[in-house]
Design a protein around this motif. Structure first.
Motif, PDB file in Angstrom:
ATOM      1  N   MET A   1      61.841  39.953  34.861  1.00 53.84           N
ATOM      2  CA  MET A   1      61.718  38.841  35.777  1.00 53.84           C
ATOM      3  C   MET A   1      60.878  39.205  37.000  1.00 53.84           C
ATOM      4  N   GLN A   2      60.479  40.466  37.121  1.00 53.28           N
ATOM      5  CA  GLN A   2      59.612  40.859  38.232  1.00 53.28           C
ATOM      6  C   GLN A   2      58.306  40.082  38.200  1.00 53.28           C
ATOM      7  N   TRP A   3      57.796  39.847  36.997  1.00 50.75           N
ATOM      8  CA  TRP A   3      56.543  39.115  36.868  1.00 50.75           C
ATOM      9  C   TRP A   3      56.690  37.688  37.403  1.00 50.75           C
ATOM     10  N   VAL A   4      57.809  37.025  37.058  1.00 49.47           N
ATOM     11  CA  VAL A   4      58.042  35.656  37.530  1.00 49.47           C
ATOM     12  C   VAL A   4      58.136  35.642  39.054  1.00 49.47           C
ATOM     13  N   ARG A   5      58.847  36.614  39.620  1.00 51.29           N
ATOM     14  CA  ARG A   5      58.958  36.685  41.089  1.00 51.29           C
ATOM     15  C   ARG A   5      57.582  36.907  41.733  1.00 51.29           C
ATOM     16  N   ALA A   6      56.747  37.742  41.104  1.00 47.63           N
ATOM     17  CA  ALA A   6      55.401  37.996  41.634  1.00 47.63           C
ATOM     18  C   ALA A   6      54.554  36.726  41.581  1.00 47.63           C
ATOM     19  N   VAL A   7      54.689  35.962  40.503  1.00 42.31           N
ATOM     20  CA  VAL A   7      53.943  34.695  40.385  1.00 42.31           C
ATOM     21  C   VAL A   7      54.438  33.702  41.435  1.00 42.31           C
ATOM     22  N   MET A   8      55.753  33.636  41.644  1.00 44.51           N
ATOM     23  CA  MET A   8      56.302  32.737  42.660  1.00 44.51           C
ATOM     24  C   MET A   8      55.753  33.092  44.044  1.00 44.51           C
ATOM     25  N   ALA A   9      55.727  34.381  44.368  1.00 44.34           N
ATOM     26  CA  ALA A   9      55.202  34.825  45.665  1.00 44.34           C
ATOM     27  C   ALA A   9      53.713  34.521  45.772  1.00 44.34           C
ATOM     28  N   HIS A  10      52.982  34.740  44.685  1.00 44.84           N
ATOM     29  CA  HIS A  10      51.536  34.489  44.648  1.00 44.84           C
ATOM     30  C   HIS A  10      51.231  33.018  44.914  1.00 44.84           C
ATOM     31  N   LEU A  11      52.016  32.126  44.319  1.00 45.04           N
ATOM     32  CA  LEU A  11      51.786  30.688  44.479  1.00 45.04           C
ATOM     33  C   LEU A  11      52.498  30.114  45.699  1.00 45.04           C
ATOM     34  N   GLU A  52      49.481  29.989  32.781  1.00 50.14           N
ATOM     35  CA  GLU A  52      48.396  29.007  32.867  1.00 50.14           C
ATOM     36  C   GLU A  52      48.306  28.395  34.260  1.00 50.14           C
ATOM     37  N   ILE A  53      49.450  28.011  34.852  1.00 51.15           N
ATOM     38  CA  ILE A  53      49.373  27.388  36.182  1.00 51.15           C
ATOM     39  C   ILE A  53      49.027  28.401  37.265  1.00 51.15           C
ATOM     40  N   ALA A  54      49.276  29.698  36.999  1.00 48.67           N
ATOM     41  CA  ALA A  54      48.943  30.745  37.978  1.00 48.67           C
ATOM     42  C   ALA A  54      47.526  31.287  37.779  1.00 48.67           C
ATOM     43  N   GLY A  55      46.864  30.852  36.708  1.00 43.63           N
ATOM     44  CA  GLY A  55      45.520  31.356  36.433  1.00 43.63           C
ATOM     45  C   GLY A  55      45.527  32.809  35.984  1.00 43.63           C
ATOM     46  N   LEU A  56      46.580  33.208  35.256  1.00 46.15           N
ATOM     47  CA  LEU A  56      46.747  34.592  34.813  1.00 46.15           C
ATOM     48  C   LEU A  56      46.971  34.634  33.311  1.00 46.15           C
ATOM     49  N   GLN A  57      47.015  35.835  32.760  1.00 47.89           N
ATOM     50  CA  GLN A  57      47.473  36.053  31.397  1.00 47.89           C
ATOM     51  C   GLN A  57      48.979  36.303  31.453  1.00 47.89           C
ATOM     52  N   PRO A  58      49.733  36.010  30.386  1.00 51.09           N
ATOM     53  CA  PRO A  58      51.161  36.328  30.399  1.00 51.09           C
ATOM     54  C   PRO A  58      51.399  37.796  30.751  1.00 51.09           C
ATOM     55  N   LEU A  59      52.298  38.022  31.687  1.00 52.03           N
ATOM     56  CA  LEU A  59      52.699  39.333  32.214  1.00 52.03           C
ATOM     57  C   LEU A  59      51.612  40.020  33.040  1.00 52.03           C
ATOM     58  N   GLU A  60      50.511  39.327  33.351  1.00 56.88           N
ATOM     59  CA  GLU A  60      49.494  39.877  34.256  1.00 56.88           C
ATOM     60  C   GLU A  60      49.949  39.619  35.694  1.00 56.88           C
ATOM     61  N   PHE A  61      50.058  40.683  36.475  1.00 58.95           N
ATOM     62  CA  PHE A  61      50.486  40.539  37.861  1.00 58.95           C
ATOM     63  C   PHE A  61      49.312  40.080  38.716  1.00 58.95           C
ATOM     64  N   PRO A  62      49.571  39.161  39.657  1.00 61.82           N
ATOM     65  CA  PRO A  62      48.480  38.704  40.536  1.00 61.82           C
ATOM     66  C   PRO A  62      48.035  39.811  41.473  1.00 61.82           C
ATOM     67  N   ASN A  63      46.756  39.832  41.787  1.00 60.06           N
ATOM     68  CA  ASN A  63      46.221  40.794  42.742  1.00 60.06           C
ATOM     69  C   ASN A  63      46.607  40.392  44.146  1.00 60.06           C
ATOM     70  N   ARG A  64      46.605  41.360  45.063  1.00 61.13           N
ATOM     71  CA  ARG A  64      46.878  41.066  46.468  1.00 61.13           C
ATOM     72  C   ARG A  64      45.804  40.154  47.043  1.00 61.13           C
ATOM     73  N   VAL A  65      44.527  40.471  46.776  1.00 60.54           N
ATOM     74  CA  VAL A  65      43.455  39.624  47.280  1.00 60.54           C
ATOM     75  C   VAL A  65      43.294  38.474  46.305  1.00 60.54           C
ATOM     76  N   ARG A  66      43.523  37.254  46.787  1.00 62.83           N
ATOM     77  CA  ARG A  66      43.663  36.118  45.905  1.00 62.83           C
ATOM     78  C   ARG A  66      42.400  35.310  45.720  1.00 62.83           C
ATOM     79  N   GLY A  67      41.397  35.507  46.517  1.00 65.75           N
ATOM     80  CA  GLY A  67      40.194  34.703  46.340  1.00 65.75           C
ATOM     81  C   GLY A  67      40.175  33.517  47.286  1.00 65.75           C
ATOM     82  N   MET A  68      38.984  32.983  47.492  1.00 65.79           N
ATOM     83  CA  MET A  68      38.779  31.994  48.530  1.00 65.79           C
ATOM     84  C   MET A  68      39.535  30.699  48.283  1.00 65.79           C
ATOM     85  N   ALA A  69      39.789  30.311  47.064  1.00 66.43           N
ATOM     86  CA  ALA A  69      40.428  29.026  46.801  1.00 66.43           C
ATOM     87  C   ALA A  69      41.902  29.034  47.175  1.00 66.43           C
ATOM     88  N   GLU A  70      42.493  30.185  47.371  1.00 70.69           N
ATOM     89  CA  GLU A  70      43.929  30.264  47.609  1.00 70.69           C
ATOM     90  C   GLU A  70      44.244  30.939  48.939  1.00 70.69           C
TER      91      GLU A  70
END
Length: 197
Positions: A1-11, A52-70
């Protein structure tokens, strides 16, 4: 569930909002997130919907630097103040114009919600002030591999930057090293537009 928590924080969303966006039942996420002894894994279909809604692959953790759109915050440009209803923009201009090293930024995320800074709030950043412990600061985090920088607002707890949010969960402190993490200024004023009912 760490991945889900990381996606929640990312979004910057809760489990309920993440489930709504992914078009899955909220309990699909809430049960495993709230039960440390949960014996099952999320289904591949659920992980694919979240990815899909996070713009990632399953189990891919989001990077700290998120890009200009976010971006967490963006520079605030006040209007021309032509009418009397535009007192807010006029006040922002007065706090910045003719004062060297002052910028206005509008908060887009929830990283400081427990410190009273909410999305839509305008922050006046003074780049001439020396940061003191517990100051809200504007900092840049550089990703040298991709030559990008992310502007963030955090609380300065020397030598760290820390968030203060319910939505992001427990966030790892960011070490200010004056190379990849640099404090640009101190938030001198926080302003909020009056809402009418």
């Amino acid at each position: 569930m760490q991945w889900v928590r990381a996606v929640m924080a990312h979004l910057g969303v809760t489990a309920t909002e993440l489930a709504r966006r992914a078009k899955i039942a909220p309990s699909t996420l809430q049960r495993p997130l709230n039960d440390p002894d949960w014996p099952n894994m999320l289904s591949g279909r659920t992980m694919a919907a979240i990815a899909e809604i996070a713009g990632l692959q399953p189990l891919e953790f989001p990077n700290r630097v998120r890009g200009m759109a976010e971006q967490e915050a963006m520079q605030y440009v006040p209007g021309d103040g032509a009418d009397a209803a535009d007192n807010f923009d006029r006040a922002v201009r007065e706090l910045c114009q003719g004062r060297n090293g002052r910028d206005s930024w509008v908060m887009k995320g929830y990283s400081l919600e427990l410190s009273g800074v909410l999305p839509g709030d305008v922050m006046i950043v003074d780049m001439n002030l020396q940061p003191q412990p517990e100051d809200i600061v504007c900092a840049q985090i550089f990703d040298w591999s991709g030559t990008r920088a992310e502007t963030v607002f955090r609380i300065y707890d020397p030598p760290y930057l820390v968030g203060n949010s319910l939505r992001s969960g427990r966030e790892k402190p960011i070490t200010v090293d004056n190379s990849s993490v640099v404090i640009k200024g101190v938030v001198a004023t926080i302003m909020r537009k009056r809402t009418t009912n």
